[in-house]
Design a protein around this motif. Structure first.
Motif, short mmCIF file in Angstrom:
data_model
loop_
_atom_site.label_atom_id
_atom_site.label_comp_id
_atom_site.label_asym_id
_atom_site.label_seq_id
_atom_site.Cartn_x
_atom_site.Cartn_y
_atom_site.Cartn_z
N VAL A 54 0.97 -1.11 -0.04
CA VAL A 54 0.22 0.21 -0.36
C VAL A 54 0.99 1.99 -0.21
CG1 VAL A 54 -1.49 1.27 1.07
CG2 VAL A 54 -1.58 -1.39 1.24
N LYS A 55 0.43 1.74 -1.00
CA LYS A 55 1.33 3.50 -0.53
C LYS A 55 3.23 3.26 -1.29
CE LYS A 55 -2.06 6.29 1.31
NZ LYS A 55 -2.73 6.64 2.38
N TRP A 102 -6.61 0.70 -1.98
CA TRP A 102 -6.41 1.08 -0.66
C TRP A 102 -5.45 2.19 -1.16
CZ3 TRP A 102 -8.82 -0.11 3.71
CH2 TRP A 102 -9.04 -1.59 3.46
N ASN A 103 -4.97 2.84 -1.84
CA ASN A 103 -4.12 3.82 -1.74
C ASN A 103 -4.96 5.20 -1.93
OD1 ASN A 103 -2.10 2.20 -2.26
ND2 ASN A 103 -1.15 2.83 -4.03
N ASP A 128 -6.87 6.79 -0.05
CA ASP A 128 -8.24 6.70 1.50
C ASP A 128 -9.33 7.60 1.14
OD1 ASP A 128 -5.40 6.95 2.07
OD2 ASP A 128 -5.18 8.86 2.68
N SER A 163 -12.27 4.71 2.62
CA SER A 163 -13.07 4.83 3.80
C SER A 163 -14.92 4.96 2.81
CB SER A 163 -13.09 6.27 3.82
OG SER A 163 -12.29 6.29 4.92
N LEU A 190 -16.08 1.19 2.63
CA LEU A 190 -16.29 0.69 3.93
C LEU A 190 -16.67 1.65 4.64
CD1 LEU A 190 -12.84 1.07 4.75
CD2 LEU A 190 -13.59 -0.99 4.49
N GLY A 191 -17.56 2.57 4.83
CA GLY A 191 -18.56 3.40 5.11
C GLY A 191 -19.63 2.78 4.45
N ILE A 239 -19.59 -1.58 5.52
CA ILE A 239 -19.93 -1.48 6.76
C ILE A 239 -20.72 -0.45 7.62
CG2 ILE A 239 -18.89 -1.75 9.51
CD1 ILE A 239 -15.87 -2.43 7.30
N VAL A 260 -14.08 -9.34 6.98
CA VAL A 260 -13.44 -8.03 7.44
C VAL A 260 -13.19 -7.98 8.30
CG1 VAL A 260 -14.37 -5.04 7.05
CG2 VAL A 260 -15.22 -6.76 5.24
N PRO A 261 -11.96 -7.23 8.54
CA PRO A 261 -10.45 -7.60 7.81
C PRO A 261 -10.41 -8.72 7.20
CG PRO A 261 -9.45 -6.90 9.65
CD PRO A 261 -11.13 -7.16 10.16
N ASP A 262 -9.27 -8.97 6.58
CA ASP A 262 -9.04 -10.55 6.24
C ASP A 262 -7.47 -9.92 5.50
OD1 ASP A 262 -10.35 -13.27 4.91
OD2 ASP A 262 -8.35 -12.16 3.29
N TYR A 308 -10.88 1.15 10.06
CA TYR A 308 -9.72 0.64 10.09
C TYR A 308 -8.15 1.04 9.82
CZ TYR A 308 -9.26 -3.85 6.32
OH TYR A 308 -8.88 -4.42 5.74
N PRO A 350 -10.77 6.19 8.56
CA PRO A 350 -11.70 6.36 9.38
C PRO A 350 -13.59 5.91 8.49
CG PRO A 350 -11.29 8.57 8.34
CD PRO A 350 -10.27 7.58 8.02
N ILE A 351 -14.00 4.76 9.20
CA ILE A 351 -15.71 4.70 8.86
C ILE A 351 -16.58 4.96 8.89
CG2 ILE A 351 -17.31 2.27 8.51
CD1 ILE A 351 -14.44 0.57 9.02
N HIS A 352 -16.83 5.34 10.38
CA HIS A 352 -17.57 6.03 10.64
C HIS A 352 -17.93 6.79 12.34
CE1 HIS A 352 -20.84 4.42 8.54
NE2 HIS A 352 -20.29 2.98 8.42
#
Lengths: 292, 99
Positions: A62-63, A239-240, A242, A246, A249-250, A253, A289-291, B77, B87-89
């Motif tokens: 990553v990055k 993942w690069n 940000d 996010s 993921l939001g 999840i 999640v995560p793995d 995460y 950040p997620i929530h």
């Protein structure tokens, strides 16, 4: 008789030489052998998505983290060579998934060059090694090799048959039996410990989680349904990125929070003011999640 | 996930962290390992699983004289290390014991 012996000896010598002559001796050789840059002439959008994906930088972490560096350094892992100049393909078991073409198409000299590049932090050189279009659409396109044989030379595997494909090398497209199924991704995205090596190790477990948690709970979607919507070859998440990571993921999840304030009667006349926080986290992902 | 309760003056009443992820060792010692080159098998898995909501109940006892708290639940995460944070929530709620 002597002549016959000579022919036999020459045959034994020449066959392995011919086989090794087909293999890449340098990182540049291997990169050229699997170069997919000409795909963008016709598939610009898909190519643009892939270029931003982790498939385009499988050894970069990553990055730009160059996550394989410990494997190149003496004593850092069980796989590390004594000396980078003595590295072989076996020092990089991660090639199984992070660079599968190295196993089939590279000489040990590629491992030496990679080990030296990792130690030198040569990101440009390491970055040339990619999981290109050819890896998934040829090398990894067939899992029923006993029935269907090895991927054919000059043939790409995709969603449909095409008798003619305008490319100088891959002139034909055959319909893949698995390209729309999770098993295509599962080849690399992990069942659990890799026991086929002389030192077991574990990377991603995603496909194992998908089979044993998602499918077993009644899930019906494939990896492609979520990660390749409308044919997207970014294979999000990136993942690069940000903000994008996010946001995704939001979306996948959810978090619910409920609170309660009251005075708990611990014992007679002894009240304890208390706040209770109840959280519920739910994921729509088809895997843990995560793995990894 | 970090759950924090603070009094009205901003003073922290309590903080609870929950970590959700598979945890692996090399099967030769009891130390958890990060990195595929060192991990051999999971021995514990607290990650979020498909179709299985993860529920927690966290309690904070309020100090004497404190009748309200601001509760913040921060879900994020961490990729590889705590500096790589996504950040997620973040949800904040006011809780009062007074009616």
């Amino acid at each position: 008789m002597r002549f016959l012996k000579l022919i036999i000896v020459l045959l034994f010598i020449s066959v392995p030489l011919a086989a090794s002559a087909d293999k890449a001796k340098t990182i540049d050789d291997l990169a050229k052998m699997y170069d997919s840059s000409r795909c963008k002439d016709c598939h610009a959008e898909i190519y643009g998505q892939w270029e931003k994906s982790h498939h385009a930088r499988p050894l970069m972490g990553v990055k730009g983290g160059l996550m394989l560096t410990p494997l190149a350094k003496k004593g850092e892992t069980a796989f590390s060579p004594e000396d980078p100049k003595k590295a072989t393909l076996k020092n990089f078991p991660c090639f199984k998934c992070h660079l599968p073409q190295a196993i089939t198409s590279a000489e040990d000299s590629v491992a030496v060059e990679l080990a030296e590049a990792l130690i030198a932090g040569d990101k440009a050189k390491v970055g040339r090694l990619q999981i290109t279009c050819i890896v998934c659409h040829s090398d990894k396109a067939i899992v029923h090799k006993r029935e269907l044989g090895e991927p054919e030379k000059g043939v790409l595997y995709g969603a449909k048959n095409m008798d003619s494909h305008p490319d100088k090398i891959f002139t034909k497209v055959k319909k893949s039996a698995i390209m729309h199924d999770s098993i295509a991704c599962g080849q690399c995205h992990g069942l659990g410990p890799n026991f086929e090596f002389d030192q077991a190790f574990q990377c991603a477990n995603l496909y194992g989680s998908y089979l044993h948690n998602y499918i077993s709970s009644g899930g019906t979607k494939s990896c492609q349904d979520c990660h390749m919507q409308k044919g997207d070859h970014l294979f999000a998440l990136d993942w690069n990125d940000d903000k994008g990571a996010s946001a995704l993921l939001g979306k996948a999840i959810s978090l619910e929070v409920e609170t309660l304030g009251y005075e708990w009667l611990k014992k007679a006349k002894t009240y304890i003011p208390k706040v209770v926080v109840s959280t519920t986290i739910t994921t729509t992902a088809g895997h843990r999640v995560p793995d990894g | 996930m970090v759950v924090t309760a603070k009094a009205a003056d901003g003073k922290e009443i309590g903080k609870v962290e929950k970590h959700y992820h598979p945890q692996a060792t090399n099967c030769r010692d009891t130390k958890m390992k990060y990195g595929a080159q060192w991990k051999v098998a999971n021995l514990r898995d607290t990650s979020f699983q498909p179709m299985k909501p993860k529920k927690e109940t966290i309690e904070f006892d309020l100090p004497e004289g404190v009748r309200a708290a601001d509760v913040t639940v921060d879900l994020f995460y961490e990729l590889g290390n705590p500096e790589q944070k996504y950040p997620i929530h973040t949800i904040t709620k006011k809780v009062s014991l007074d009616r």
